[in-house]
Motif scaffolding. Structure first.
Motif, PDB file in Angstrom:
ATOM      1  N   ARG A  74     -45.569 -26.986 -42.156  1.00  0.00           N
ATOM      2  CA  ARG A  74     -45.568 -27.462 -40.769  1.00  0.00           C
ATOM      3  C   ARG A  74     -46.160 -28.867 -40.683  1.00  0.00           C
ATOM      4  NH1 ARG A  74     -50.112 -24.959 -37.411  1.00  0.00           N
ATOM      5  NH2 ARG A  74     -51.166 -26.309 -38.886  1.00  0.00           N
ATOM      6  N   ALA A  77     -43.650 -31.402 -41.880  1.00  0.00           N
ATOM      7  CA  ALA A  77     -42.567 -31.585 -40.905  1.00  0.00           C
ATOM      8  C   ALA A  77     -43.030 -32.450 -39.736  1.00  0.00           C
ATOM      9  CB  ALA A  77     -42.069 -30.229 -40.407  1.00  0.00           C
ATOM     10  N   SER A 106     -36.807 -23.678 -47.078  1.00  0.00           N
ATOM     11  CA  SER A 106     -37.538 -23.639 -45.811  1.00  0.00           C
ATOM     12  C   SER A 106     -36.606 -23.297 -44.659  1.00  0.00           C
ATOM     13  CB  SER A 106     -38.183 -25.000 -45.552  1.00  0.00           C
ATOM     14  OG  SER A 106     -38.688 -25.066 -44.243  1.00  0.00           O
ATOM     15  N   LYS A 107     -37.152 -22.616 -43.663  1.00  0.00           N
ATOM     16  CA  LYS A 107     -36.352 -22.335 -42.471  1.00  0.00           C
ATOM     17  C   LYS A 107     -36.091 -23.609 -41.672  1.00  0.00           C
ATOM     18  CE  LYS A 107     -40.230 -21.209 -39.485  1.00  0.00           C
ATOM     19  NZ  LYS A 107     -40.812 -20.297 -38.557  1.00  0.00           N
ATOM     20  N   ASN A 108     -36.854 -24.672 -41.962  1.00  0.00           N
ATOM     21  CA  ASN A 108     -36.673 -25.957 -41.286  1.00  0.00           C
ATOM     22  C   ASN A 108     -35.894 -26.965 -42.122  1.00  0.00           C
ATOM     23  OD1 ASN A 108     -38.249 -25.172 -39.028  1.00  0.00           O
ATOM     24  ND2 ASN A 108     -40.087 -25.542 -40.233  1.00  0.00           N
ATOM     25  N   TRP A 111     -33.242 -28.983 -40.207  1.00  0.00           N
ATOM     26  CA  TRP A 111     -33.806 -30.020 -39.352  1.00  0.00           C
ATOM     27  C   TRP A 111     -34.270 -31.211 -40.182  1.00  0.00           C
ATOM     28  CZ3 TRP A 111     -38.779 -32.074 -39.091  1.00  0.00           C
ATOM     29  CH2 TRP A 111     -39.013 -32.928 -38.016  1.00  0.00           C
TER      30      TRP A 111
END
Length: 161
Positions: A74, A77, A106-108, A111
């Motif tokens: 996090r 990011a 990563s789930k991100n 993005w």
């Protein structure tokens, strides 16, 4: 007489500059003494207030000092986002690349790939060139090609994103 006035003016400006530098170092030094959770709170506060340069500096310190804490994904990011908002597109691109190396599943990741492509695109679209109306045909297209490749990779890997 003019020399003395000029000397006083230059001395005053130099003194203000040095005081500003010292105060910035003190804030960063105090920040580095904090725990990872308190560093996150402070860096995020600057991000929420729109002080993107300070936020990006603080997220960089946080990520370098605590690279493998529970919330490091996090933190990285948000560091990417703060670099982007600070218009430091090359650093946002580099951090995005590093993020994808560290956290490929990563789930991100979608993005981050978008931010990487968009940062490369924004590097190509220089706002100074827009203001003065320079000829885009003379620009180096490598940033634009890179943005296209990253965007195509995003579409291929995450078609529902």
């Amino acid at each position: 007489m003019d020399f003395i006035k000029m000397y006083k003016l230059v001395s005053s400006i130099l003194m203000l500059f040095l005081l500003q530098c010292c105060s910035t170092l003190t804030v960063k030094d105090e920040f580095e003494k904090k725990s990872d959770s308190q560093m996150y709170v402070d860096a995020n506060k600057y991000l929420q207030e729109g002080q993107y340069h300070t936020a990006s500096d603080f997220f960089e310190i946080l990520n370098n000092k605590y690279p493998f804490v529970k919330n490091s994904e996090r933190n990285r990011a948000l560091g990417i986002y703060s670099y982007y908002m600070d218009r430091n597109y090359s650093q946002a691109y580099a951090e995005s690349d590093y993020f994808l190396q560290l956290y490929p599943r990563s789930k991100n990741a979608d993005w981050v790939m978008f931010m990487q492509a968009y940062s490369s695109y924004k590097e190509y679209r220089n706002w100074v060139q827009e203001k003065i109306g320079s000829d885009r045909a003379r620009n180096d297209l490598s940033k634009l090609e890179n943005a296209y490749q990253k965007a195509q990779m995003l579409i291929d890997l995450y078609p529902k994103s």
